[in-house]
Scaffold this motif. Structure first.
Motif, mmCIF file in Angstrom:
data_model
loop_
_atom_site.group_PDB
_atom_site.id
_atom_site.type_symbol
_atom_site.label_atom_id
_atom_site.label_comp_id
_atom_site.label_asym_id
_atom_site.label_seq_id
_atom_site.Cartn_x
_atom_site.Cartn_y
_atom_site.Cartn_z
ATOM 1 N N THR A 158 -2.137 22.602 35.329
ATOM 2 C CA THR A 158 -1.995 23.261 34.019
ATOM 3 C C THR A 158 -3.124 22.912 33.066
ATOM 4 O OG1 THR A 158 -0.607 21.470 33.142
ATOM 5 C CG2 THR A 158 0.522 23.280 34.246
ATOM 6 N N TYR A 159 -3.873 21.876 33.373
ATOM 7 C CA TYR A 159 -4.914 21.416 32.453
ATOM 8 C C TYR A 159 -6.245 22.060 32.810
ATOM 9 C CZ TYR A 159 -1.229 18.060 31.579
ATOM 10 O OH TYR A 159 -0.016 17.497 31.287
ATOM 11 N N ARG A 160 -6.482 23.220 32.224
ATOM 12 C CA ARG A 160 -7.693 23.997 32.499
ATOM 13 C C ARG A 160 -8.416 24.302 31.199
ATOM 14 N NH1 ARG A 160 -4.731 28.582 36.274
ATOM 15 N NH2 ARG A 160 -4.127 27.220 38.010
ATOM 16 N N GLY A 161 -9.688 24.696 31.332
ATOM 17 C CA GLY A 161 -10.442 25.150 30.176
ATOM 18 C C GLY A 161 -10.454 24.129 29.055
ATOM 19 N N ARG A 162 -10.263 24.629 27.840
ATOM 20 C CA ARG A 162 -10.300 23.741 26.672
ATOM 21 C C ARG A 162 -9.214 22.692 26.736
ATOM 22 N NH1 ARG A 162 -9.884 25.503 20.245
ATOM 23 N NH2 ARG A 162 -9.721 23.386 19.432
ATOM 24 N N GLY A 174 -7.914 21.439 29.390
ATOM 25 C CA GLY A 174 -8.338 20.462 30.382
ATOM 26 C C GLY A 174 -9.322 19.468 29.801
ATOM 27 N N ALA A 175 -10.254 19.961 28.982
ATOM 28 C CA ALA A 175 -11.220 19.063 28.332
ATOM 29 C C ALA A 175 -10.508 18.108 27.375
ATOM 30 C CB ALA A 175 -12.271 19.886 27.591
ATOM 31 N N ASP A 176 -9.529 18.638 26.641
ATOM 32 C CA ASP A 176 -8.774 17.788 25.708
ATOM 33 C C ASP A 176 -8.033 16.674 26.455
ATOM 34 O OD1 ASP A 176 -9.621 19.317 23.597
ATOM 35 O OD2 ASP A 176 -7.780 20.503 23.443
ATOM 36 N N VAL A 177 -7.420 17.020 27.594
ATOM 37 C CA VAL A 177 -6.663 16.025 28.357
ATOM 38 C C VAL A 177 -7.608 15.001 28.982
ATOM 39 C CG1 VAL A 177 -5.159 15.710 30.364
ATOM 40 C CG2 VAL A 177 -4.692 17.538 28.736
ATOM 41 N N ALA A 178 -8.769 15.456 29.429
ATOM 42 C CA ALA A 178 -9.744 14.520 29.990
ATOM 43 C C ALA A 178 -10.164 13.489 28.946
ATOM 44 C CB ALA A 178 -10.963 15.284 30.512
ATOM 45 N N VAL A 179 -10.388 13.939 27.707
ATOM 46 C CA VAL A 179 -10.719 13.004 26.621
ATOM 47 C C VAL A 179 -9.534 12.080 26.342
ATOM 48 C CG1 VAL A 179 -11.288 12.838 24.175
ATOM 49 C CG2 VAL A 179 -12.426 14.551 25.598
ATOM 50 N N LEU A 180 -8.315 12.645 26.368
ATOM 51 C CA LEU A 180 -7.118 11.842 26.132
ATOM 52 C C LEU A 180 -7.011 10.706 27.151
ATOM 53 C CD1 LEU A 180 -4.259 11.275 24.974
ATOM 54 C CD2 LEU A 180 -3.401 13.015 26.574
ATOM 55 N N VAL A 181 -7.216 11.009 28.432
ATOM 56 C CA VAL A 181 -7.112 9.984 29.476
ATOM 57 C C VAL A 181 -8.128 8.873 29.225
ATOM 58 C CG1 VAL A 181 -7.445 9.526 31.927
ATOM 59 C CG2 VAL A 181 -6.155 11.534 31.216
ATOM 60 N N ARG A 182 -9.341 9.246 28.872
ATOM 61 C CA ARG A 182 -10.367 8.233 28.601
ATOM 62 C C ARG A 182 -10.004 7.385 27.384
ATOM 63 N NH1 ARG A 182 -12.106 12.227 31.451
ATOM 64 N NH2 ARG A 182 -13.983 12.150 32.750
ATOM 65 N N ARG A 183 -9.372 8.008 26.399
ATOM 66 C CA ARG A 183 -8.962 7.259 25.215
ATOM 67 C C ARG A 183 -7.844 6.275 25.562
ATOM 68 N NH1 ARG A 183 -8.143 11.366 21.699
ATOM 69 N NH2 ARG A 183 -10.228 11.219 20.840
ATOM 70 N N ILE A 184 -6.899 6.717 26.405
ATOM 71 C CA ILE A 184 -5.829 5.812 26.843
ATOM 72 C C ILE A 184 -6.422 4.625 27.597
ATOM 73 C CG2 ILE A 184 -3.814 5.578 28.343
ATOM 74 C CD1 ILE A 184 -3.131 8.493 27.760
ATOM 75 N N LYS A 185 -7.343 4.907 28.493
ATOM 76 C CA LYS A 185 -7.958 3.828 29.278
ATOM 77 C C LYS A 185 -8.704 2.858 28.379
ATOM 78 C CE LYS A 185 -9.992 5.338 33.120
ATOM 79 N NZ LYS A 185 -10.753 6.261 34.008
ATOM 80 N N ASP A 186 -9.411 3.386 27.392
ATOM 81 C CA ASP A 186 -10.199 2.533 26.502
ATOM 82 C C ASP A 186 -9.300 1.664 25.630
ATOM 83 O OD1 ASP A 186 -12.809 1.812 25.252
ATOM 84 O OD2 ASP A 186 -11.871 2.715 23.490
ATOM 85 N N ARG A 187 -8.174 2.222 25.140
ATOM 86 C CA ARG A 187 -7.289 1.482 24.244
ATOM 87 C C ARG A 187 -6.351 0.533 25.004
ATOM 88 N NH1 ARG A 187 -5.924 4.025 19.358
ATOM 89 N NH2 ARG A 187 -4.304 2.420 19.142
ATOM 90 N N CYS A 188 -5.855 0.974 26.145
ATOM 91 C CA CYS A 188 -4.779 0.238 26.809
ATOM 92 C C CYS A 188 -5.228 -0.543 28.047
ATOM 93 C CB CYS A 188 -3.651 1.195 27.204
ATOM 94 S SG CYS A 188 -2.930 2.099 25.822
ATOM 95 N N ALA A 189 -6.350 -0.204 28.617
ATOM 96 C CA ALA A 189 -6.782 -0.893 29.839
ATOM 97 C C ALA A 189 -8.298 -1.031 29.860
ATOM 98 C CB ALA A 189 -6.283 -0.138 31.069
#
Length: 524
Positions: A234-238, A240-255
C-alpha cells in the motif's frame, strides 16, 4: 449462508436498491437502461479463486524443543490446547528473525502472515522477561488502516490470554492509533507495552509532537528491536516516500545504536512481469522503504501443496469428467474420497494451481469462464457445468463433518470476489427516438459525429426525463450545450449562457425530436 446464495442475494438486493431512486417514463430510455442491467454492467460475474494449501513445517513445540523458541512462547501459540503447526513460510520467517535478519513475507491472504512477525517478536519479549529486563516497547507494528490494527490486537490477545502464563511473562500489546481517549494514552505512556500497534499517520505524529504523553510513548521504545510494516504494497508514490522517511525517523529516535529487524508483509507485492526476478524486485522496494539491506534470499514466498492425490493429472481427470457431472454426487464426500475425485482434481489444477516446476496460484477468473472451461474439458453443456460446479464447490468447502467424515476443515476452500459499481449517469442525444443512450461521459455520439450527448436526469414522481443544458446563442442561432448539473453560473449576465433543463414536451416548436432550433444537439 452459502457463498453462491449470498452472492445472488447481494446482487438482487443492490439492483433493487439502485433502481429504486427513479422510474423512467420514456420507453426508449427505459429499454436502454434495462438492457444494461440485464447485461450485468454494474456487477460483472464474480471472480473465483481457490484457497491453496500450504506446505507444512514443524510445530511451535518442536521449535521449543530445539531451543529456537522459549518455552513461554510455546505456551502462547496454541490452538484448542494443541501446539500450532507452522506453515513452511512461517518457519522460514522465524528462522530469519532469530538470525537477526530483516525480511519480507509475500504470501497470500489467509496464509498466517501475522504469525511470521508475532512469533519472533513475542519470543524476544518473553526471553527478556525471563532475563529480568524491564518492560519497554520492543516492537512497533504499523498498519495502513485502523481496522487492521483492531483485528490484529484481538487475535494476538486471544493467544496471550489463553496461555496461562504469569503476568510478568505475558507480553502486553496496546493500540495507539488516534481512537484512544486521553486517559488511555496516558496509561500507555505510564505503562509501556511490549508491542505497540499504530498506523503510519499516528506514528508520524508521535515522532513530531513534543508534548505529553506522545514523547513518553516514543521514549519507552528506546532500543527498539522490531519495525513491522503490514500490507507493504500500500505504500507507493508519495505515501511510500513519507513512510520511508517515517521508518528512518523511528530508527534514528528509537534505535540509533543497533538497527532493528525490519519486517514487511504483503499478499500482493510479488507481481512482477513474467520472466522477471520477482524476489529481487520486492527486495529492492522493501530495501528503499526500510533503509536496510534486504536481499532476494530474504523475500519469503509461499510453498504450496496439493489437496488431491499428486499422482493424478488433469488428463486423468478430464477422461472422467463427463460421467462425474452427469451422475449425482454421492452423499458422502469425505476427504479420502475427494483426494481421488475427478472433479476435485480438475478444480484444483484447472482453477486453483499451476503445476509447473513449483506449484503456483492461478489468477482469479470469472465464474462463467470457469464453467465454460469445464464444459470444454468435459463435453457437458455450459449451463449444467455452471450448476454442478456451484454445487460441488459449496459441498467441498464445508467442514468434513458435514460431508460424512470426522474432520473440521474444508477440502477445497474458495472465494468469490464480488465487484459492484454505482449506476452513475446516463447521457442521451436530442434526436428522434430511439435516442442513443450511453453510460460513460462523452461529448458526442461515437456513431454519429457532431451529435452531442447530454447528461439526463429523471423526475422521481413521474419519470419524466430532463436534459441538463446551457442555453447559448452563437452567430444569431440558439442552441443547447451540455453541462454538469453543478456547473451553474452564479452571476450570469444578459449575454452569458443560461443554465437550465431541457424537457421534451408535445409542443412541436419545442420538441427535440423535431428540426427546431435545438438542431438535434449538433454543433453551431
Amino acid at each position: 449462508m452459502k457463498a453462491f446464495e449470498f452472492n445472488d442475494r447481494l446482487v438482487e438486493s443492490y439492483e433493487q436498491f439502485s433502481r429504486s431512486f427513479s422510474d423512467i417514463g420514456a420507453g426508449d430510455l427505459k429499454d436502454a437502461v434495462d438492457a444494461e442491467y440485464a447485461a450485468k454492467r454494474f456487477w460483472p460475474d464474480a471472480l473465483l479463486s481457490l484457497n491453496p494449501r500450504y506446505e507444512e513445517s514443524r510445530t511451535v513445540d518442536d521449535l521449543v524443543a530445539s531451543g529456537d523458541l522459549d518455552e513461554a512462547t510455546g505456551r502462547i501459540f496454541r490452538l484448542d490446547g494443541a501446539s500450532l503447526r507452522l506453515h513452511k513460510h512461517q518457519a522460514q520467517a522465524i528462522a530469519k528473525a532469530k538470525a537477526g535478519e530483516s525480511f519480507v513475507v509475500t504470501t497470500g491472504t489467509g496464509s498466517g502472515k501475522s504469525l511470521c512477525f508475532f512469533v519472533p517478536v513475542v519470543d524476544e519479549i518473553v526471553r527478556a522477561a525471563r532475563a529480568g529486563d524491564p518492560r519497554k516497547t520492543r516492537a512497533i507494528i504499523v498498519y495502513p488502516m485502523n481496522a487492521l490494527a483492531n483485528s490484529q490486537i484481538n487475535e494476538i490477545d486471544k493467544f496471550i490470554d489463553g496461555s496461562g502464563l504469569p503476568d510478568e511473562f505475558k507480553p502486553v500489546v496496546r493500540r495507539y492509533t488516534g481512537q484512544e481517549s486521553p486517559e488511555e494514552r496516558r496509561r500507555i505512556a505510564d505503562n509501556p507495552p511490549d508491542i505497540l500497534l499504530t498506523n503510519f499517520m499516528m506514528a508520524e505524529m508521535l515522532l513530531t509532537r513534543n508534548g505529553e504523553p506522545d514523547s513518553t510513548v516514543v521514549a519507552n521504545a528506546e532500543g527498539l528491536g522490531f519495525i513491522v510494516l503490514d500490507e507493504l504494497h500500500t505504500y507507493r508514490g508519495r505515501q511510500g516516500a513519507d513512510v520511508a522517511v517515517l521508518v528512518r525517523r523511528i530508527k534514528d529516535r528509537c534505535a540509533p545504536d543497533k538497527a532493528p529487524i525490519c519486517i514487511g508483509t504483503s499478499a500482493t507485492m510479488a507481481s512482477g512481469e513474467e520472466g522477471t526476478d520477482r524476489a529481487s524486485e520486492v527486495a529492492e522496494v522493501a530495501g528503499r522503504l526500510f533503509g536496510a539491506e534486504i536481499g532476494p534470499e530474504n523475500v519469503i514466498g509461499e510453498t504450496l501443496r496439493r489437496a488431491t492425490d499428486d499422482r493424478l493429472d488433469p488428463e486423468w481427470a478430464k477422461s472422467r469428467l463427463s460421467s462425474t457431472l452427469e451422475d449425482p454426487f454421492p452423499e458422502d464426500l469425505t476427504n479420502d474420497i475427494l483426494r481421488e475425485h475427478p472433479l476435485a482434481v480438475w478444480v484444483e489444477l484447472a482453477l486453483g494451481l499451476k503445476d509447473g516446476k513449483t506449484l503456483e496460484r492461478r489468477k482469479p477468473l470469472p465464474f462463467q469462464e470457469a464453467a465454460d472451461k469445464l464444459a470444454e474439458d468435459s463435453g457437458v453443456g455450459a449451463e449444467r457445468c455452471r450448476k454442478r460446479l456451484e454445487e460441488f464447490l459449496t459441498r467441498v468447502s464445508l467442514p468434513e463433518t458435514q460431508r460424512g467424515g470426522t474432520g473440521d476443515g474444508s477440502f477445497l476452500a474458495f472465494k468469490l470476489h464480488r465487484f459492484i459499481s454505482g449506476s452513475g449517469e446516463i447521457y442521451t442525444t436530442l434526436t428522434g427516438r430511439p435516442r442513443k443512450v450511453l453510460f460513460e461521459g462523452q461529448r458526442e455520439d461515437p456513431d454519429a459525429p457532431g451529435t452531442r450527448l447530454y447528461p439526463t436526469r429523471f423526475c422521481r414522481e413521474c419519470g419524466q426525463e430532463y436534459h441538463i443544458v446551457s442555453k447559448a446563442e452563437r452567430d444569431g442561432r440558439i442552441g443547447f450545450l451540455p453541462r454538469g448539473i453543478d456547473d451553474t453560473p452564479l452571476d450570469a449576465g444578459p449575454d452569458d449562457d443560461v443554465a437550465g433543463y431541457l424537457c421534451p414536451i408535445p409542443d412541436p416548436d419545442l420538441n427535440p425530436d423535431s428540426d427546431a432550433d435545438v438542431d438535434g444537439g449538433k454543433e453551431f
